[in-house]
Design a protein around this motif. Structure first.
Motif, mmCIF file in Angstrom:
data_model
loop_
_atom_site.group_PDB
_atom_site.id
_atom_site.type_symbol
_atom_site.label_atom_id
_atom_site.label_comp_id
_atom_site.label_asym_id
_atom_site.label_seq_id
_atom_site.Cartn_x
_atom_site.Cartn_y
_atom_site.Cartn_z
ATOM 1 N N SER A 1 16.422 24.681 -30.270
ATOM 2 C CA SER A 1 15.712 24.329 -29.124
ATOM 3 C C SER A 1 14.205 24.454 -28.998
ATOM 4 O O SER A 1 13.549 25.473 -29.727
ATOM 5 N N LYS A 2 13.433 23.490 -28.355
ATOM 6 C CA LYS A 2 12.107 23.853 -28.214
ATOM 7 C C LYS A 2 11.603 24.960 -27.392
ATOM 8 O O LYS A 2 10.745 25.790 -27.991
ATOM 9 N N GLU A 3 12.603 25.765 -26.735
ATOM 10 C CA GLU A 3 12.572 26.849 -25.702
ATOM 11 C C GLU A 3 12.457 28.125 -26.711
ATOM 12 O O GLU A 3 11.947 28.975 -26.778
ATOM 13 N N ASP A 4 13.555 27.854 -27.861
ATOM 14 C CA ASP A 4 13.783 28.880 -28.767
ATOM 15 C C ASP A 4 12.763 29.060 -29.577
ATOM 16 O O ASP A 4 12.254 30.222 -29.879
ATOM 17 N N PHE A 5 12.132 27.925 -30.314
ATOM 18 C CA PHE A 5 10.675 28.108 -30.822
ATOM 19 C C PHE A 5 9.609 28.631 -30.014
ATOM 20 O O PHE A 5 9.025 29.503 -30.688
ATOM 21 N N GLN A 6 9.411 28.119 -28.923
ATOM 22 C CA GLN A 6 8.300 28.744 -28.314
ATOM 23 C C GLN A 6 8.684 30.509 -27.891
ATOM 24 O O GLN A 6 7.524 30.995 -27.912
ATOM 25 N N THR A 7 9.787 30.806 -27.679
ATOM 26 C CA THR A 7 10.350 32.243 -27.519
ATOM 27 C C THR A 7 9.834 32.904 -28.703
ATOM 28 O O THR A 7 9.534 34.117 -28.640
ATOM 29 N N THR A 8 10.097 32.389 -29.749
ATOM 30 C CA THR A 8 9.988 32.951 -31.350
ATOM 31 C C THR A 8 8.576 33.104 -31.253
ATOM 32 O O THR A 8 7.987 34.340 -31.635
ATOM 33 N N GLU A 9 7.775 31.988 -31.020
ATOM 34 C CA GLU A 9 6.179 32.313 -31.272
ATOM 35 C C GLU A 9 5.556 33.492 -30.338
ATOM 36 O O GLU A 9 4.873 34.107 -30.685
ATOM 37 N N LYS A 10 6.309 33.496 -29.012
ATOM 38 C CA LYS A 10 5.757 34.526 -28.117
ATOM 39 C C LYS A 10 6.209 35.882 -28.765
ATOM 40 O O LYS A 10 5.193 36.921 -28.794
ATOM 41 N N LEU A 11 7.215 35.942 -29.002
ATOM 42 C CA LEU A 11 7.818 37.309 -29.672
ATOM 43 C C LEU A 11 6.931 37.734 -30.800
ATOM 44 O O LEU A 11 6.546 38.856 -31.063
ATOM 45 N N PHE A 12 6.563 36.656 -31.707
ATOM 46 C CA PHE A 12 6.008 36.969 -32.954
ATOM 47 C C PHE A 12 4.600 37.599 -32.637
ATOM 48 O O PHE A 12 4.185 38.523 -32.950
ATOM 49 N N ALA A 13 3.865 36.877 -31.972
ATOM 50 C CA ALA A 13 2.516 37.446 -31.233
ATOM 51 C C ALA A 13 2.584 38.814 -30.764
ATOM 52 O O ALA A 13 1.705 39.753 -30.731
ATOM 53 N N TYR A 14 3.451 39.150 -29.580
ATOM 54 C CA TYR A 14 3.622 40.110 -29.133
ATOM 55 C C TYR A 14 3.979 41.387 -30.058
ATOM 56 O O TYR A 14 3.274 42.442 -29.989
ATOM 57 N N PHE A 15 5.042 41.250 -30.926
ATOM 58 C CA PHE A 15 5.345 42.168 -31.891
ATOM 59 C C PHE A 15 3.962 42.537 -32.799
ATOM 60 O O PHE A 15 3.720 43.650 -33.081
#
Length: 181
Positions: free
Chosen positions: A127-141
């Motif tokens: 989903s779009k939410e899955d991708f957005q969450t992944t982007e956010k996690l990627f940046a934070y990590f």
């Protein structure tokens, strides 16, 4: 700690049997040994490729009914240092507390992380939410010096990696200069 002692089995094996079962003390010792053995094997598990990680994730999430989020923390050699269910959601969604997940990874000294969640539906769709969450996690990590190797979505017996599927990026390559999604 010595879990399995050499004098564990008595001279007379019938002493292990109570009626139709195994004596309670021996059953406890066997369970303790099996648990210790599985923990040792689990701790030494290496997830050094997309394929090995996706197989591990499938087995980790297998049988989970509610949508849940899992975090697998790895050391510099891709050995598992921690693996746990972070939270359970409701039908069709799970709340992702990014700060909490990043802090968990930092607390165990993770060098890289795999995130996974399951979908209750029979369709494996990102989903779009899955991708957005992944982007956010990627940046934070990344800000913490931790590599997000993959965010897997599991549905029944199928697995898809969001990073691999949507960007074509393979984070298992030893890359020092990752680009932001």
């Amino acid at each position: 700690e010595k879990v399995f002692q050499e004098d564990f089995f008595p001279e007379d094996p019938s002493a292990l049997i109570i009626g139709e079962g195994i004596a309670e003390d021996y059953a406890r010792s066997l369970l303790k040994f099996a648990f210790a053995f599985s923990q040792k094997a689990y701790k030494s598990a290496v997830l050094d490729s997309y394929d090995s990680a996706s197989k591990f994730i499938k087995s980790l999430i297998k049988g989970s009914d509610a949508e849940s989020l899992y975090i697998v923390c790895l050391d510099e050699n891709y050995r598992i240092v921690s693996s746990e269910k972070d939270c359970t959601g409701d039908e069709g969604s799970v709340f992702v507390d990014v700060d909490k997940i990043v802090n968990k990874a930092k607390s165990v000294g993770a060098k890289s992380v795999i995130i996974a969640h399951n979908h209750e539906s029979v369709y494996l769709r990102i989903s779009k939410e899955d991708f957005q969450t992944t982007e956010k996690l990627f940046a934070y990590f990344k800000k913490e010096g931790i590599i997000l190797l993959e965010h897997f979505v599991v549905c029944q017996n199928q697995v898809k990696g969001i990073i691999k599927e949507l960007t074509g990026q393979n984070n298992w390559k030893h890359v020092s200069d990752q680009t932001v999604l």
